[in-house]
Write a protein that holds these residues in place. Structure first.
Motif, PDB file in Angstrom:
ATOM      1  N   ASP A  43      93.865  21.464  33.933  1.00 16.71           N
ATOM      2  CA  ASP A  43      94.712  20.196  33.924  1.00 16.71           C
ATOM      3  C   ASP A  43      95.968  20.353  34.803  1.00 16.71           C
ATOM      4  O   ASP A  43      96.403  19.359  35.277  1.00 16.71           O
ATOM      5  N   ASP A  44      96.829  21.562  35.062  1.00 14.06           N
ATOM      6  CA  ASP A  44      97.773  21.532  35.875  1.00 14.06           C
ATOM      7  C   ASP A  44      97.284  22.014  37.197  1.00 14.06           C
ATOM      8  O   ASP A  44      98.453  22.485  37.982  1.00 14.06           O
ATOM      9  N   ASP A  45      96.282  22.018  37.695  1.00 14.36           N
ATOM     10  CA  ASP A  45      95.821  22.562  39.137  1.00 14.36           C
ATOM     11  C   ASP A  45      95.673  23.822  39.299  1.00 14.36           C
ATOM     12  O   ASP A  45      95.407  24.166  40.512  1.00 14.36           O
ATOM     13  N   VAL A  46      96.152  24.450  38.188  1.00 22.63           N
ATOM     14  CA  VAL A  46      96.041  26.155  38.393  1.00 22.63           C
ATOM     15  C   VAL A  46      94.656  26.449  38.541  1.00 22.63           C
ATOM     16  O   VAL A  46      93.511  26.105  37.928  1.00 22.63           O
ATOM     17  N   PHE A  47      94.340  27.419  39.551  1.00 24.53           N
ATOM     18  CA  PHE A  47      92.952  27.721  39.864  1.00 24.53           C
ATOM     19  C   PHE A  47      92.365  28.570  38.913  1.00 24.53           C
ATOM     20  O   PHE A  47      92.909  29.499  38.307  1.00 24.53           O
ATOM     21  N   GLN A  48      91.091  28.217  38.545  1.00 24.91           N
ATOM     22  CA  GLN A  48      90.358  28.913  37.415  1.00 24.91           C
ATOM     23  C   GLN A  48      89.268  29.879  38.074  1.00 24.91           C
ATOM     24  O   GLN A  48      88.769  30.685  37.374  1.00 24.91           O
ATOM     25  N   GLY A  49      88.804  29.469  39.277  1.00 24.26           N
ATOM     26  CA  GLY A  49      87.547  30.093  39.805  1.00 24.26           C
ATOM     27  C   GLY A  49      86.673  29.127  40.607  1.00 24.26           C
ATOM     28  O   GLY A  49      87.132  27.655  40.878  1.00 24.26           O
ATOM     29  N   MET A  50      85.466  29.484  40.800  1.00 23.38           N
ATOM     30  CA  MET A  50      84.567  28.497  41.446  1.00 23.38           C
ATOM     31  C   MET A  50      83.051  28.633  41.156  1.00 23.38           C
ATOM     32  O   MET A  50      82.811  29.727  40.663  1.00 23.38           O
ATOM     33  N   ILE A  51      82.384  27.655  41.475  1.00 27.38           N
ATOM     34  CA  ILE A  51      81.179  27.415  41.328  1.00 27.38           C
ATOM     35  C   ILE A  51      80.235  27.488  42.525  1.00 27.38           C
ATOM     36  O   ILE A  51      80.590  26.651  43.323  1.00 27.38           O
ATOM     37  N   THR A  52      79.388  28.453  42.711  1.00 29.95           N
ATOM     38  CA  THR A  52      78.580  28.699  43.943  1.00 29.95           C
ATOM     39  C   THR A  52      77.368  28.112  43.990  1.00 29.95           C
ATOM     40  O   THR A  52      76.435  28.103  43.067  1.00 29.95           O
ATOM     41  N   ARG A  53      76.807  27.756  45.257  1.00 31.70           N
ATOM     42  CA  ARG A  53      75.445  27.340  45.505  1.00 31.70           C
ATOM     43  C   ARG A  53      74.491  28.620  44.916  1.00 31.70           C
ATOM     44  O   ARG A  53      73.519  28.425  44.552  1.00 31.70           O
ATOM     45  N   ARG A  54      75.031  29.687  45.158  1.00 35.26           N
ATOM     46  CA  ARG A  54      74.369  30.972  44.878  1.00 35.26           C
ATOM     47  C   ARG A  54      73.850  30.976  43.356  1.00 35.26           C
ATOM     48  O   ARG A  54      72.522  31.181  43.155  1.00 35.26           O
ATOM     49  N   GLU A  55      74.589  30.850  42.681  1.00 35.38           N
ATOM     50  CA  GLU A  55      74.389  30.557  41.106  1.00 35.38           C
ATOM     51  C   GLU A  55      73.516  29.580  40.875  1.00 35.38           C
ATOM     52  O   GLU A  55      72.537  29.751  39.846  1.00 35.38           O
ATOM     53  N   TRP A  56      73.563  28.350  41.258  1.00 32.04           N
ATOM     54  CA  TRP A  56      72.603  27.367  41.323  1.00 32.04           C
ATOM     55  C   TRP A  56      71.265  27.659  41.851  1.00 32.04           C
ATOM     56  O   TRP A  56      70.348  27.294  41.094  1.00 32.04           O
TER      57      TRP A  56
END
Lengths: 166, 166
Positions: free
Chosen positions: A122-135
């Motif tokens: 909610d504070d725009d702090v970076f949490q990670g990413m979701i990639t095409r590879r996992e999909w």
């Protein structure tokens, strides 16, 4: 509508979709370009997150954004690498998603045009990413196991059966 | 086994999967690195094909492969850009597929670990590539239209119905 059966099988795999921030190389917006040049030369991702001092996600940067700044008329020069900072070349117009809003339908839609989706809190702090590879791993699972979980009947066959009943 | 129903709907979209060679930026193996540096700075792909003089696909090259050659101890220098050719830095170990062998199941499997699959003919002449992006469009179509085409019944529900019949 998103098919509930497809949704259910993808959901079984979606727990591993988020690659946590701790596993992802990033740079800070005030880093000189040569720092980002070195990081991007060594990591496998073509584009990485740019954070500010509060760990908020403020941009994305690729080698091409940096090397573009090295072009000086027809010449290529390393001068720009110490003269400019990451914030001078980074991309600031990109989709980012709060993890609680990252529904599978939204993810699938965004991944058509993006290699990955950055996730923030909610504070725009970076949490990670979701990639095409996992999909793609989940698609493989879906395509190979769907018929183990579900019986599938073509709808126009059902209509034909009903017509025969009349 | 690959689900026939999923296969059928993906196949409806797979006609547009191949991006033809004429639309893809490439470099030649004998090009000096600065030429590839300029091309990769300007195109949207992070990695592009490398062809020989017979238009055969002999490698792939990314900016990181080039900038790695520019690192000289702790220094970054442009000297390597005119000193070396593309063939000195390109990746030669990568999957390539003959279009007639590019079954959907093979494509899906290869795209887990590769952003795109280069397609060649029987003489290894570059024909184009199949990208994750086109597949994501097809997945979107699949997930949103599957239930229009098929009735889906959970298999353990069928078992329960049969048990009730006994």
């Amino acid at each position: 509508m998103f098919s509930p059966a497809i949704q259910k099988l993808i959901e079984e795999r979606s727990g591993s979709f988020l690659i946590p921030a701790s596993k992802i190389a990033f740079v800070e917006e005030s880093n000189p370009l040569y720092h980002a040049f070195l990081i991007l030369t060594k990591v496998k991702y073509a584009k990485i997150p740019v954070l500010n001092q509060q760990s908020q996600l403020v941009g994305l940067v690729s080698l091409a954004m940096i090397t573009d700044k090295m072009l000086d008329n027809d010449d290529i020069s390393v001068e720009a690498l110490s003269k400019y900072q990451v914030k001078d070349v980074m991309q600031t117009d990109f989709p980012k998603v709060n993890f609680t809003d990252a529904e599978l339908e939204t993810q699938l839609h965004l991944l058509v045009d993006n290699n990955f989706i950055p996730i923030v809190d909610d504070d725009d702090v970076f949490q990670g990413m979701i990639t095409r590879r996992e999909w793609f791993k989940a698609f493989n699972y879906l395509a190979h196991t769907f018929d183990d979980h579900y019986m599938v009947i073509k709808k126009n066959q059902i209509l034909r059966l009903e017509a025969n009943d009349e």
